[in-house]
Scaffold this motif. Structure first.
Motif, PDB file in Angstrom:
ATOM      1  N   UNK A 116      -3.173  40.407 -67.024  1.00  0.00           N
ATOM      2  CA  UNK A 116      -3.657  39.141 -66.474  1.00  0.00           C
ATOM      3  C   UNK A 116      -2.781  37.990 -66.937  1.00  0.00           C
ATOM      4  N   UNK A 117      -2.445  37.993 -68.219  1.00  0.00           N
ATOM      5  CA  UNK A 117      -1.556  36.963 -68.756  1.00  0.00           C
ATOM      6  C   UNK A 117      -0.189  37.014 -68.083  1.00  0.00           C
ATOM      7  N   UNK A 118       0.309  38.216 -67.869  1.00  0.00           N
ATOM      8  CA  UNK A 118       1.610  38.404 -67.215  1.00  0.00           C
ATOM      9  C   UNK A 118       1.572  37.872 -65.780  1.00  0.00           C
ATOM     10  N   UNK A 119       0.496  38.167 -65.064  1.00  0.00           N
ATOM     11  CA  UNK A 119       0.368  37.714 -63.676  1.00  0.00           C
ATOM     12  C   UNK A 119       0.385  36.188 -63.598  1.00  0.00           C
ATOM     13  N   UNK A 120      -0.355  35.546 -64.496  1.00  0.00           N
ATOM     14  CA  UNK A 120      -0.405  34.089 -64.475  1.00  0.00           C
ATOM     15  C   UNK A 120       0.871  33.460 -65.011  1.00  0.00           C
ATOM     16  N   UNK A 121       1.558  34.134 -65.920  1.00  0.00           N
ATOM     17  CA  UNK A 121       2.856  33.633 -66.377  1.00  0.00           C
ATOM     18  C   UNK A 121       3.853  33.614 -65.222  1.00  0.00           C
ATOM     19  N   UNK A 122       3.839  34.669 -64.422  1.00  0.00           N
ATOM     20  CA  UNK A 122       4.716  34.717 -63.247  1.00  0.00           C
ATOM     21  C   UNK A 122       4.371  33.594 -62.274  1.00  0.00           C
ATOM     22  N   UNK A 133     -20.154  39.940 -68.189  1.00  0.00           N
ATOM     23  CA  UNK A 133     -21.200  40.612 -68.962  1.00  0.00           C
ATOM     24  C   UNK A 133     -20.627  41.297 -70.207  1.00  0.00           C
ATOM     25  N   UNK A 134     -19.411  40.934 -70.569  1.00  0.00           N
ATOM     26  CA  UNK A 134     -18.781  41.500 -71.764  1.00  0.00           C
ATOM     27  C   UNK A 134     -18.240  40.361 -72.618  1.00  0.00           C
ATOM     28  N   UNK A 135     -19.022  39.875 -73.589  1.00  0.00           N
ATOM     29  CA  UNK A 135     -18.571  38.752 -74.424  1.00  0.00           C
ATOM     30  C   UNK A 135     -17.234  39.010 -75.108  1.00  0.00           C
ATOM     31  N   UNK A 136     -17.007  40.245 -75.516  1.00  0.00           N
ATOM     32  CA  UNK A 136     -15.747  40.565 -76.194  1.00  0.00           C
ATOM     33  C   UNK A 136     -14.560  40.410 -75.253  1.00  0.00           C
ATOM     34  N   UNK A 137     -14.704  40.922 -74.031  1.00  0.00           N
ATOM     35  CA  UNK A 137     -13.625  40.788 -73.057  1.00  0.00           C
ATOM     36  C   UNK A 137     -13.440  39.337 -72.642  1.00  0.00           C
ATOM     37  N   UNK A 138     -14.550  38.612 -72.461  1.00  0.00           N
ATOM     38  CA  UNK A 138     -14.467  37.205 -72.075  1.00  0.00           C
ATOM     39  C   UNK A 138     -13.780  36.380 -73.150  1.00  0.00           C
ATOM     40  N   UNK A 139     -14.027  36.694 -74.399  1.00  0.00           N
ATOM     41  CA  UNK A 139     -13.410  35.953 -75.501  1.00  0.00           C
ATOM     42  C   UNK A 139     -11.890  36.104 -75.479  1.00  0.00           C
ATOM     43  N   UNK A 140     -11.402  37.225 -74.973  1.00  0.00           N
ATOM     44  CA  UNK A 140      -9.964  37.439 -74.877  1.00  0.00           C
ATOM     45  C   UNK A 140      -9.385  36.896 -73.572  1.00  0.00           C
ATOM     46  N   UNK A 141     -10.196  36.902 -72.508  1.00  0.00           N
ATOM     47  CA  UNK A 141      -9.713  36.456 -71.197  1.00  0.00           C
ATOM     48  C   UNK A 141      -9.701  34.931 -71.077  1.00  0.00           C
ATOM     49  N   UNK A 142     -10.712  34.289 -71.631  1.00  0.00           N
ATOM     50  CA  UNK A 142     -10.862  32.837 -71.459  1.00  0.00           C
ATOM     51  C   UNK A 142      -9.636  32.043 -71.898  1.00  0.00           C
ATOM     52  N   UNK A 143      -9.040  32.326 -73.063  1.00  0.00           N
ATOM     53  CA  UNK A 143      -7.841  31.563 -73.450  1.00  0.00           C
ATOM     54  C   UNK A 143      -6.670  31.728 -72.483  1.00  0.00           C
ATOM     55  N   UNK A 144      -6.555  32.906 -71.886  1.00  0.00           N
ATOM     56  CA  UNK A 144      -5.479  33.153 -70.910  1.00  0.00           C
ATOM     57  C   UNK A 144      -5.670  32.245 -69.701  1.00  0.00           C
ATOM     58  N   UNK A 145      -6.885  32.198 -69.184  1.00  0.00           N
ATOM     59  CA  UNK A 145      -7.167  31.374 -68.011  1.00  0.00           C
ATOM     60  C   UNK A 145      -7.044  29.885 -68.330  1.00  0.00           C
ATOM     61  N   UNK A 146      -7.556  29.478 -69.488  1.00  0.00           N
ATOM     62  CA  UNK A 146      -7.487  28.071 -69.867  1.00  0.00           C
ATOM     63  C   UNK A 146      -6.046  27.612 -70.053  1.00  0.00           C
ATOM     64  N   UNK A 147      -5.223  28.466 -70.637  1.00  0.00           N
ATOM     65  CA  UNK A 147      -3.812  28.124 -70.842  1.00  0.00           C
ATOM     66  C   UNK A 147      -3.101  27.932 -69.505  1.00  0.00           C
ATOM     67  N   UNK A 148      -3.349  28.833 -68.572  1.00  0.00           N
ATOM     68  CA  UNK A 148      -2.708  28.730 -67.266  1.00  0.00           C
ATOM     69  C   UNK A 148      -3.154  27.477 -66.532  1.00  0.00           C
ATOM     70  N   UNK A 149      -4.455  27.254 -66.461  1.00  0.00           N
ATOM     71  CA  UNK A 149      -4.961  26.121 -65.684  1.00  0.00           C
ATOM     72  C   UNK A 149      -4.572  24.781 -66.311  1.00  0.00           C
ATOM     73  N   UNK A 150      -4.568  24.703 -67.641  1.00  0.00           N
ATOM     74  CA  UNK A 150      -4.156  23.457 -68.295  1.00  0.00           C
ATOM     75  C   UNK A 150      -2.687  23.161 -68.014  1.00  0.00           C
TER      76      UNK A 150
END
Length: 212
Positions: free
Chosen positions: A65-71, A118-135
């Protein structure tokens, strides 16, 4: 004589193959259908080679996901730079959004996002990726619109509204393929903005002349 690849170059190549394979499986099979064995096979790697870089399925999908948004960010920065001098920067912004939300980056990311809900652990890792891209994208496009003559507050509102318009269409496209309606609505949105901008600039000219 061609020099041999360095260890770092070989590692980068391996990661690229694994992440591209992960995205392809995500788009084709969804998060729950993805297995590390499928990724290994598609990448042409052994499980040992993959584990050296990504030990788990979660590691793979977050990195992918991070790679996709970096591209997407690389292309976005290029387009934003060009939009700063474009007559209609909104059309350039929409063109950039379409390459993300109407194509594989969003399809891959949404598979992970729905699972992360529905997975707090996965969301905790995904959220920074999305926030970094959108910011990052908000910053470069806001700069482009201001350079094109928009007031910062006006530009920010237009960017957010347009992002949500295209993202909503992207969700709708998952189940309803109505490209003609999308094109019509996008064109209407661009024309409305162009008319509003022309009217604003026309109102500003007499005031500017009066102050001289």
């Amino acid at each position: 004589m061609r020099s041999r690849k360095t260890q770092a170059e070989r590692s980068d190549e391996t990661r690229h193959k694994l992440l591209q394979a992960t995205i392809e499986v995500l788009v084709a099979q969804g998060y729950h259908g993805l297995t590390t064995a499928q990724v290994d096979a598609r990448a042409g790697m052994s499980s040992g080679a993959r584990v050296h870089h990504y030990r788990s399925k979660a590691d793979l999908v977050i990195a992918a996901t991070s790679y996709a948004y970096d591209c997407a960010a690389v292309l976005g920065r290029q387009r934003a730079a060009a939009a700063a001098t474009a007559p209609e920067p909104l059309r350039e912004f929409i063109a950039d959004l379409r390459t993300i939300y109407f194509d594989w980056p969003f399809l891959a990311a949404v598979e992970v996002l729905v699972t992360a809900r529905t997975s707090p652990e996965l969301m905790a890792r995904l959220k920074p990726v999305l926030e970094h891209f959108h910011a990052g994208m908000k910053a470069v496009w806001l700069e482009a619109f201001v350079a094109a003559g928009y007031e910062p507050a006006q530009a920010e509102t237009l960017l957010v509204l347009t992002l949500n318009l295209i993202r909503g269409m992207a969700i709708n496209r998952i189940w309803q393929q109505d490209q003609a309606s999308c094109e019509r609505l996008i064109e209407d949105w661009c024309q409305r903005e162009a008319s509003a901008r022309a009217a604003t600039q026309g109102d500003a000219s007499p005031r500017a002349a009066a102050r001289q």
